[in-house]
Design an enzyme around this catalytic site. Structure first.
Site, mmCIF file in Angstrom:
data_model
loop_
_atom_site.group_PDB
_atom_site.id
_atom_site.type_symbol
_atom_site.label_atom_id
_atom_site.label_comp_id
_atom_site.label_asym_id
_atom_site.label_seq_id
_atom_site.Cartn_x
_atom_site.Cartn_y
_atom_site.Cartn_z
ATOM 1 C CG HIS A 1 -1.749 -1.161 1.439
ATOM 2 N ND1 HIS A 1 -2.875 -1.388 0.689
ATOM 3 C CD2 HIS A 1 -1.665 -2.198 2.318
ATOM 4 C CE1 HIS A 1 -3.448 -2.501 1.101
ATOM 5 N NE2 HIS A 1 -2.734 -3.022 2.081
ATOM 6 C CG ASP A 2 2.100 2.573 3.759
ATOM 7 O OD1 ASP A 2 0.935 2.925 3.525
ATOM 8 O OD2 ASP A 2 2.485 2.195 4.887
#
Ligand code: BDR
Ligand code: CA
Length: 303
Positions: A233-234
């Site tokens: 995600h990040d």
């Protein structure tokens, strides 16, 4: 060179995002700030120290807020392990933190900077909301806020809410409605930003960084190694700063629900049926192969 501050809650995908950001020559990470999220603030701050030590970086680090603005705090240790970075045996760190609260340190850094700074948030938005509310003058010196958070498909905490927004929906709502340019990566895209089993295996042989990330990834429960892959995600926020055309975007109006069972849910008015106003640039698609190749190339550079 792009100047950025990263507000983070490491967290295994945070650690991977920091690995790339801290070592990429086109980014200047002016400061890291920590927030309670995946695990409590003591752990996220210790984990950030350990990542900085691992790469021997002098990047200033400040400790932020331990609790969400209004609601009770719930962590995500079921995905990241009890300490948030289980899996690799990092030495204890004796690194000093900046003296003030992260919000004050961010304000000082942003106001003193000659050029505008981009704020990247890869945890709950508590620190960012406090910064913009307490020191609104910083808005003139912020280029853009790049957020990992929200979902306009299914959630990962309940049927609709994504974790970073769910932890502190009031803060998220304040940041998204701040009037600043906001680019936001929600689960619609980040759940497709995956590394598969063979990618994770190939990382293992990429020197000490590869070995460290491999150890963390094999303890990470964000996705499934055998089926969908592990969700990075990040990393999407950092990839966007360097290779933005890996993603497709749509400008739209995004609202955060703050009360009741929907609290933490983000709703995107993609067809403009509710309003013609637009408050975010929402990531709506990703070239999965290019993303995967880019992540592996960035990690291989650190061999
Ligand atoms: C987000 O929540 C955390 O668990 C991850 O680090 C990421 O920032 C995904 O929902
Ligand atoms: Ca995170």
């Amino acid at each position: 060179m792009k100047r950025i501050i990263i507000d983070t809650d490491p967290g295994i995908d945070d650690a991977a995002a920091l690995t790339i950001a801290l070592n990429n020559q086109e980014l200047k990470v002016e400061m890291l700030t920590t927030v309670a999220g995946n695990v409590n603030l003591d752990y996220t701050t210790e984990n950030a120290k350990k990542i900085l030590d691992f790469f021997d970086k002098a990047t200033p680090l400040a400790r932020g807020n331990a609790l969400p603005l209004l609601q009770e705090y719930e962590d995500a240790s079921q995905f990241h392990g009890e300490t948030g970075m289980n899996g690799y045996d990092f030495p204890e760190s004796s690194r000093q933190l900046l003296p003030e609260h992260a919000v004050v340190e961010m304000k000082n850094k942003i106001l003193a900077a000659e050029e505008k700074i981009t704020l990247v948030t890869i945890g709950p938005l508590t620190n960012a909301a406090l910064l913009l509310t307490m020191y609104p003058k910083v808005k003139e010196k912020i280029e853009e806020i790049v957020i990992m958070g929200g979902s306009t498909v299914a959630g990962n905490t309940n049927s609709s809410a994504e974790f970073n927004i769910k932890v502190d929906p009031h803060a998220a709502q304040m940041v998204i409605n701040s009037g600043l340019p906001i680019t936001i990566f929600g689960l619609r895209v980040t759940s497709k930003a995956v590394l598969h089993k063979k990618d994770i295996e190939s990382i293992k042989n990429l020197g000490r960084t590869g070995e460290m990330l491999h150890s963390l990834f094999t303890h990470y429960r964000g996705g499934d190694l055998e089926t969908v892959g592990l969700m990075m995600h990040d990393i999407c926020t950092i990839c966007y700063l360097l290779e933005s055309d890996i993603f497709k975007f749509q400008e739209c109006f995004l609202e955060v629900a703050v009360e009741g069972p929907a609290a933490g849910t983000t709703v995107a008015d993609l067809a403009g049926r509710y309003t013609e106003a637009k408050n975010v640039k929402l990531a709506v698609d990703i070239d999965q192969k290019r993303f995967r190749d880019w992540v592996l190339k960035e990690i291989a550079k650190l061999k």
